[in-house]
Design an enzyme around this catalytic site. Structure first.
Site, PDB file in Angstrom:
ATOM      1  CD  GLU A  33      -2.673   1.715   0.081  1.00  0.00           C
ATOM      2  OE1 GLU A  33      -2.288   2.738  -0.413  1.00  0.00           O
ATOM      3  OE2 GLU A  33      -3.429   0.779  -0.228  1.00  0.00           O
ATOM      4  CE  LYS A  34      -1.036   4.859  -5.322  1.00  0.00           C
ATOM      5  NZ  LYS A  34      -0.835   5.246  -6.777  1.00  0.00           N
ATOM      6  N   GLY A 182     -24.350  15.127 -11.124  1.00  0.00           N
ATOM      7  CA  GLY A 182     -24.528  13.790 -10.753  1.00  0.00           C
ATOM      8  C   GLY A 182     -25.157  13.687  -9.494  1.00  0.00           C
ATOM      9  CD  GLU A 205     -28.392  12.169 -13.110  1.00  0.00           C
ATOM     10  OE1 GLU A 205     -28.180  11.210 -14.001  1.00  0.00           O
ATOM     11  OE2 GLU A 205     -27.534  12.017 -11.805  1.00  0.00           O
ATOM     12  NE  ARG A 274     -14.491   5.823  -6.135  1.00  0.00           N
ATOM     13  CZ  ARG A 274     -13.417   6.726  -5.636  1.00  0.00           C
ATOM     14  NH1 ARG A 274     -13.910   7.775  -5.424  1.00  0.00           N
ATOM     15  NH2 ARG A 274     -12.324   6.602  -5.471  1.00  0.00           N
ATOM     16  CB  ALA A 326     -17.033   0.000   1.386  1.00  0.00           C
ATOM     17  CG  HIS A 451     -45.390  -0.705  19.627  1.00  0.00           C
ATOM     18  ND1 HIS A 451     -45.380   0.341  18.551  1.00  0.00           N
ATOM     19  CD2 HIS A 451     -45.749   0.049  20.520  1.00  0.00           C
ATOM     20  CE1 HIS A 451     -46.348   1.303  18.855  1.00  0.00           C
ATOM     21  NE2 HIS A 451     -46.397   1.055  20.382  1.00  0.00           N
TER      22      HIS A 451
END
Length: 472
Positions: A33-34, A182, A205, A274, A326, A451
């Site tokens: 991971e950078k 969007g 949109e 994306r 995710a 309830h």
């Protein structure tokens, strides 16, 4: 050359979960991971910081209604936000969770290799721009490089006035006005954040309705709520010109009726989707098969190259749409790790993936929309129940929205559940379980819902699908 059983490239919600599951199953694992912290887009720039901002927006909503709640002694004049404090709290949450992942890596004896990865062939990976070295995966490489925001033709993101979500979460001041291109989850969530913070918000949109992946009834309810909140929405609209000028952004927008509207805002947030992150990996060098930049995988996330798997936002399955979520990445990571370890596992049913949008009001959905069910040939039965009838909704001052159940009339099977309103992102868990167990509407009817709760709306919607809602 250091060897591991599994080398994961990317430490987002897919990569780090895959690494932990593989380590739990006894495999030696390294993650490349950078970034300076673990967690990927979701934790560092996406899900977590945006939802933190939305919680601040909700807190502001409550104090703005202090008189209604009988809260006194909070000072005089309008309530405001200290954005420095807001960002400090958001950053503490993000930082704490990133440290939590580091702890899990140490607990599970996972090595974090800090640097940028490049596929070298033969299950080897070159690491550069950091802990430079070459690694080899004895069993498998898992590509979990994720995605990045993308623009549309004709609009250049300058990250100063024309922003992506990466910049929007860090704006130091509340803009007087913001336009959002969007109306997917990212767009409508930022619309809720900035409108509650006090900005004038305009959504543009291209498609005919807001949140176009949702059931049409949900889209209509959100449009109605946004209109009440003072959010302007232009659907079926196209941006034809954008210019950064005079400390703001000027746009020409072709509206659905063919006329052109000139819009000016302090910022333009581009929230049009994306794209996959494969640049620099040398995927072509090892012969990985791509589809529009996405890595093609099978149902268990194997690529066409032996010894390489891929999961999360960077993949496509059979050319179909793949949800960039995710929790989907995490589920895929677990399946890939279990397969690599030789465990029996099973493919995901993507019809049963819950979707959560944390705008105000919240949206939770799983399964087929009414239109999708009809297009697949089902004889559809619908049950809808409004939250506003419920005592809990009245007590919480959150009476907007409804639960809608889509079911098959022949077998009574629940095909989809769609809700908009307070706590919908939590309530959708019950609906997801119901679909996973192939539940019938009758089984939801016979499930006792406590309830007073918001969850009663699910039981009542099931009753409504049988034409017998108790409280309507």
């Amino acid at each position: 050359m250091k060897e591991y059983d599994v080398v994961v490239i990317g430490a987002g919600t897919g990569g780090y979960v895959a690494a932990i599951r593989a380590a739990q199953l006894g495999l030696a694992v390294a993650v490349i991971e950078k970034q300076k912290a673990l967690g990927g887009t979701c934790l560092l720039w996406g899900c977590i910081p945006t939802k933190a901002l939305l919680e601040h927006a909700h807190a502001l909503k409550i104090v703005q209604q202090a008189k209604e709640w009988g809260i006194t002694g909070a000072g005089s004049g309008p309530f405001g936000l200290d954005m420095a404090q807001v960002h400090a709290r958001k950053d503490r949450i993000v930082g704490g969770m990133a440290k939590g992942i580091e702890f899990l890596f140490k607990k599970n004896k996972i090595d974090w290799i800090k640097g940028t990865a490049r596929l070298a062939g033969g299950n080897a990976i070159d690491v550069f721009e950091g802990d430079a070295q070459t690694l080899r995966a004895r069993k498998e490489i898992i590509l979990a490089t994720g995605s990045v925001p993308r623009s549309v033709p004709g609009i250049e993101i300058d990250r100063k006035r024309i922003l992506t979500s990466d910049e929007a979460i860090h704006l130091p001041e509340i803009p007087k006005s913001i336009a959002i291109l969007g109306s997917g989850a990212v767009g409508v969530e930022f619309a809720s954040i900035f409108r509650r913070f006090g900005s004038e918000v305009t959504i543009i949109e291209l498609l005919p309705r807001l949140v176009p992946v949702e059931d049409e009834a949900v889209s209509a309810e959100l449009q109605k709520s946004f209109r009440k909140q003072g959010i302007t929405s232009h659907t079926g609209a196209r941006v034809t010109r954008v210019a950064v000028k005079g400390g703001g952004v000027e746009m020409d927008v072709q509206l659905v009726d063919g006329t052109t509207s000139a819009i000016r805002a302090d910022y333009l947030l581009v929230a049009t989707g994306r794209g996959p992150v494969t640049a620099g990996l040398d995927v072509e060098r090892v012969g990985l098969e791509l589809d529009k930049g996405y890595i093609k995988v099978d149902a268990l996330y194997k690529t066409n190259v032996p010894g390489i798997s891929a999961i999360g936002d960077v993949v496509t399955l059979g050319g179909g749409a793949h949800p960039q979520l995710a929790h989907v990445s995490s589920a895929e990571g677990i399946i890939a790790a279990e397969r690599i370890a030789g465990r029996e596992t099973r493919a995901l049913n993507y019809d049963h993936v819950p979707g959560c949008t944390y705008c105000d009001p919240e949206i939770g959905s799983v399964g087929l929309t009414e239109l999708e069910a009809r297009e697949r040939g089902y004889d559809v039965r619908i049950g809808t129940f409004p939250f506003g009838v419920l005592a809990r909704a009245k007590m919480a001052g959150e009476a907007e929205g409804f639960v809608k159940i889509v079911a098959d009339k022949k077998y009574d099977e629940v095909l989809g559940v769609h809700m908009i309103g307070s706590r919908s992102t939590e309530l959708v868990a019950e609906a997801t379980l119901a679909l996973g167990l192939e539940s019938t509407v009758e089984e939801l009817v016979r499930t006792i819902h406590a309830h007073p709760t918001m969850a009663e709306a699910i039981g009542e919607a099931a009753h409504a699908a049988h034409g017998a809602a108790i409280h309507l």
